[in-house]
Design a protein around this motif. Structure first.
Motif: not given
Length: 307
Positions: A22-24, A43-46, A58-65, A92-97
């Motif tokens: 569920l993470v990356e 799922e939220s992770s840090a 790298t390019s963001m496609l959906r959501g927020k990091k 290092k990447i956070d997925f707060p939402e």
């Protein structure tokens, strides 16, 4: 408001039953000289670590990091934005939402170093820049920028080729990789100008950019601008387009839009004042152009800035 970001068309998300994590969660498409990785997080992770052996776009496609990169402060990473990362640099990447209903999706295109070297050598030999110390090169310090139409379009093409089943996909992807590297260098140059970091006084663009910014109310012509650069009109147009990926007149309009957006942060200013101060003569034309660029009217933009 879109803040001049151009969004990349996101591929379909993975089928829930095919998820390995569920993470990356990672889906890979490998070609001769590049590798497209699609990452999804549910799922939220840090502080999730990630590193590639090659240079990565790298390019963001959906959501927020939230990205932690180099020793710089962390920053929010959203769709419409691109980050380029040198080889063997850990992020290092956070997925707060991130949730199952609101997943993140990001692409990471790893490009072989030999392909980058060959492309830059080709550009410097076939399309050399003016001046003894001017070369086509990537700027690894200028690593974060908004996607413009050309950059997003090129990344969309690469996604399509990487996911294709055609026997010619490697050849088409190679050509598109060259285009992508050109677009990145042009975008980095444009961002350096935006940030006031492009100060090479030997480059004709520096003087022209300064002149445009100080005289936004003037009616610029190609002849006038080319004279400022001490170049013929045709040579100046080609030079400017090659350096920034946009024409001189397109740059003038973008500078007027930037000025207008800055003025609109003042809640008491009238739209017709903004129109005049940012160099437009016709208020109706200004409103139409602003909406085309920003997706909302100047008044709506002003209200959003206030709120």
């Amino acid at each position: 408001m879109n803040s001049n970001r151009t969004f990349i068309i996101p591929p379909h998300l993975s089928n829930e039953k095919s998820l390995k994590t569920l993470v990356e969660n990672r889906t890979v498409y490998s070609l001769n000289h590049c590798e497209l990785n699609l990452f999804e997080t549910y799922e939220s992770s840090a502080l999730v670590p990630l590193k590639f052996n090659d240079f990565v776009v790298t390019s963001m496609l959906r959501g927020k990091k939230v990205m932690h990169l180099f020793d710089d402060p962390s920053f929010v990473y959203l769709p419409g934005e691109t980050v380029v990362i040198p080889s063997n640099v850990e992020m290092k990447i956070d997925f707060p939402e991130a949730t199952r209903k609101n997943p993140t999706q990001c692409l990471a295109l790893a490009i072989e170093q030999t392909k980058i070297i060959d492309t830059l050598q080709f550009l410097n030999e076939r399309y050399p820049k003016d001046g003894n110390d001017q070369f086509w090169q990537l700027n690894y310090q200028n690593y974060f920028f908004y996607n413009n139409v050309e950059l997003a379009g090129t990344i969309n093409k690469l996604i399509k080729e990487c996911m294709s089943t055609s026997i010619t996909k490697d050849a088409l992807a190679d050509l598109t990789l060259q285009e992508l590297l050109i677009r990145i260098i042009q975008t980095q140059t444009a961002k350096a100008i935006d940030d006031g970091l492009f100060i090479d006084q030997k480059n004709p663009i520096t003087q022209v950019v300064e002149y445009i910014r100080l005289n936004l109310k003037e009616n610029f012509s190609m002849k006038h601008l080319s004279e400022k650069a001490c170049m013929s009109t045709a040579s100046f147009y080609r030079f400017f387009k090659r350096e920034l990926g946009m024409s001189p007149i397109e740059f003038v309009i973008s500078e007027k839009m930037r000025c207008a957006k800055q003025l609109l942060k003042n809640p008491t200013i009238q739209i017709n004042e903004v129109c005049y101060l940012s160099g437009f003569e016709d208020c109706n034309y200004f409103i139409r152009l602003f909406k085309k660029h920003e997706g909302i009217t100047p008044k709506q933009y002003q209200l959003l800035c206030v709120n």
